[in-house]
Design a protein around this motif. Structure first.
Motif, mmCIF file in Angstrom:
data_model
loop_
_atom_site.group_PDB
_atom_site.id
_atom_site.type_symbol
_atom_site.label_atom_id
_atom_site.label_comp_id
_atom_site.label_asym_id
_atom_site.label_seq_id
_atom_site.Cartn_x
_atom_site.Cartn_y
_atom_site.Cartn_z
ATOM 1 N N UNK A 103 0.706 -1.469 0.130
ATOM 2 C CA UNK A 103 -0.427 -0.128 -0.488
ATOM 3 C C UNK A 103 0.388 1.265 0.227
ATOM 4 N N UNK A 104 0.917 2.433 -1.145
ATOM 5 C CA UNK A 104 1.419 3.391 -1.245
ATOM 6 C C UNK A 104 -0.063 4.741 -0.588
ATOM 7 N N UNK A 113 -4.588 7.780 1.209
ATOM 8 C CA UNK A 113 -4.211 6.432 0.129
ATOM 9 C C UNK A 113 -3.910 6.769 -0.775
ATOM 10 N N UNK A 114 -3.232 6.478 -1.754
ATOM 11 C CA UNK A 114 -2.481 6.596 -3.505
ATOM 12 C C UNK A 114 -2.802 5.682 -4.330
ATOM 13 N N UNK A 115 -2.283 4.154 -3.791
ATOM 14 C CA UNK A 115 -2.511 3.387 -4.442
ATOM 15 C C UNK A 115 -1.901 1.817 -4.253
ATOM 16 N N UNK A 116 -2.039 0.095 -4.588
ATOM 17 C CA UNK A 116 -1.955 -0.635 -3.063
ATOM 18 C C UNK A 116 -1.780 -1.675 -4.867
ATOM 19 N N UNK A 117 -1.323 -3.055 -4.687
ATOM 20 C CA UNK A 117 -1.636 -4.122 -4.917
ATOM 21 C C UNK A 117 -1.416 -5.032 -4.188
ATOM 22 N N UNK A 118 -1.212 -6.252 -4.786
ATOM 23 C CA UNK A 118 -0.781 -7.357 -4.245
ATOM 24 C C UNK A 118 -0.463 -8.715 -4.928
ATOM 25 N N UNK A 119 0.943 -9.492 -3.654
ATOM 26 C CA UNK A 119 1.666 -10.295 -4.516
ATOM 27 C C UNK A 119 1.680 -11.920 -3.206
ATOM 28 N N UNK A 135 3.331 15.976 -1.993
ATOM 29 C CA UNK A 135 2.181 16.821 -0.789
ATOM 30 C C UNK A 135 3.317 17.392 0.076
ATOM 31 N N UNK A 136 2.809 18.984 0.566
ATOM 32 C CA UNK A 136 2.984 19.914 1.540
ATOM 33 C C UNK A 136 2.690 19.102 2.666
ATOM 34 N N UNK A 137 4.311 19.051 3.807
ATOM 35 C CA UNK A 137 4.731 18.159 5.126
ATOM 36 C C UNK A 137 3.583 16.914 4.937
ATOM 37 N N UNK A 138 4.217 16.063 4.220
ATOM 38 C CA UNK A 138 3.239 14.977 4.248
ATOM 39 C C UNK A 138 4.248 13.971 3.436
ATOM 40 N N UNK A 139 4.426 12.635 3.922
ATOM 41 C CA UNK A 139 5.773 11.928 3.552
ATOM 42 C C UNK A 139 4.768 10.807 2.384
ATOM 43 N N UNK A 140 5.318 10.541 1.744
ATOM 44 C CA UNK A 140 4.693 8.981 0.609
ATOM 45 C C UNK A 140 5.512 7.378 1.362
ATOM 46 N N UNK A 141 4.834 7.092 1.215
ATOM 47 C CA UNK A 141 4.964 5.573 2.489
ATOM 48 C C UNK A 141 4.251 4.570 1.349
ATOM 49 N N UNK A 142 5.760 3.103 2.200
ATOM 50 C CA UNK A 142 5.258 2.215 1.083
ATOM 51 C C UNK A 142 4.760 1.189 2.279
ATOM 52 N N UNK A 143 3.960 0.652 2.691
ATOM 53 C CA UNK A 143 3.778 -0.591 3.724
ATOM 54 C C UNK A 143 3.398 -2.060 3.118
ATOM 55 N N UNK A 144 3.159 -2.898 4.001
ATOM 56 C CA UNK A 144 2.713 -3.891 3.815
ATOM 57 C C UNK A 144 2.199 -4.985 4.696
ATOM 58 N N UNK A 145 0.626 -5.993 4.621
ATOM 59 C CA UNK A 145 -0.201 -6.761 4.734
ATOM 60 C C UNK A 145 -0.561 -7.420 4.340
#
Length: 244
Positions: free
Chosen positions: A51-52, A64-70, A92-102
């Motif tokens: 998840x991005x 939420x920006x995007x997601x994919x499954x594997x 995005x000002x004052x924000x961080x783009x992150x990638x995480x997984x569940x």
């Protein structure tokens, strides 16, 4: 009377998972060749969702920006090569783009932060300005140069009809790898051009802005005592468009 004990089943302890990306530097307008992700510690053969999200630096609120499954393999590892989300990273000002997984087995991973930068290049608010626009406090000349390493000192110069404008000799690139400069011509202006030069450690940009129209004021030569406020780096994220 029958006696016995009540058995309460508990969910299995979720695995501790971790992920990483090959290159955390991305540009706001494109994913280029895509995102390469590797990870481990997932439940074997579980379905893993990547998840991005843009995360607010102050409130931790997610957009939420995007997601994919594997699929995790039998050893609980995952590998994704060249994932290109349909939506560009943006900024995005004052924000961080992150990638995480569940995973569907309730595994969770660490969050990987991306270094989102503005697209490399140099641009101005217009390819040409009339002398009146050049002197208009609401317009003037706006410059953005990008593709530098955040925090690096960028050598900068602006030359108008052969004379150096009162621009800072060095501007520090912001968190997006960009520098900004704004200038409003005081006193007088004549047809000619402004040659812009921005050089960092690995990239070097040049651009020329034409100045057209009738001479305004007595002397076309840049004044050495120009208003210092006019030559401060600008901070807007978007450059206004000059019409006419």
């Amino acid at each position: 009377m029958v006696t016995g004990s009540i058995l309460v089943s508990s969910p299995a302890q979720a695995a501790t998972a971790s992920i990483g990306v090959t290159d955390p530097v991305v540009y706001s307008d494109t994913w280029s060749s895509g995102i390469d992700v590797t990870g481990g510690g997932f439940t074997p053969n579980s379905t893993v969702t990547l998840s991005l999200d843009w995360v607010d630096d102050s409130t931790a609120t997610k957009v939420h920006l995007a997601d994919t499954t594997t699929q995790a393999d039998a050893s609980g590892t995952v590998s994704v090569v060249g994932w290109i989300p349909t939506q560009a990273p943006g900024s995005w000002a004052d924000s961080t783009l992150t990638l995480s997984a569940t995973s569907d087995a309730l595994d969770t991973s660490n969050a990987v932060a991306f270094d989102v930068r503005n697209p490399p290049g140099i641009e101005t608010n217009a390819p040409s300005l009339t002398t009146a626009q050049f002197m208009d406090p609401a317009l003037g000349l706006l410059v953005e140069a990008s593709g530098f390493t955040p925090g690096e000192a960028v050598t900068f110069s602006a030359v108008y009809n052969g004379e150096n404008l009162p621009a800072p000799a060095s501007i520090v690139a912001d968190k997006y790898g960009s520098i900004f400069w704004q200038y409003v011509r005081p006193n007088s202006a004549a047809a000619g051009s402004v040659v812009l030069d921005a050089a960092g450690a690995t990239v070097h940009w040049r651009a020329t802005v034409a100045i057209t129209g009738a001479t305004i004021g007595g002397s076309p030569a840049p004044a050495a005592s120009a208003d210092p406020e006019a030559s401060k780096p600008a901070t807007p994220r978007a450059l206004p468009v000059v019409s006419g």
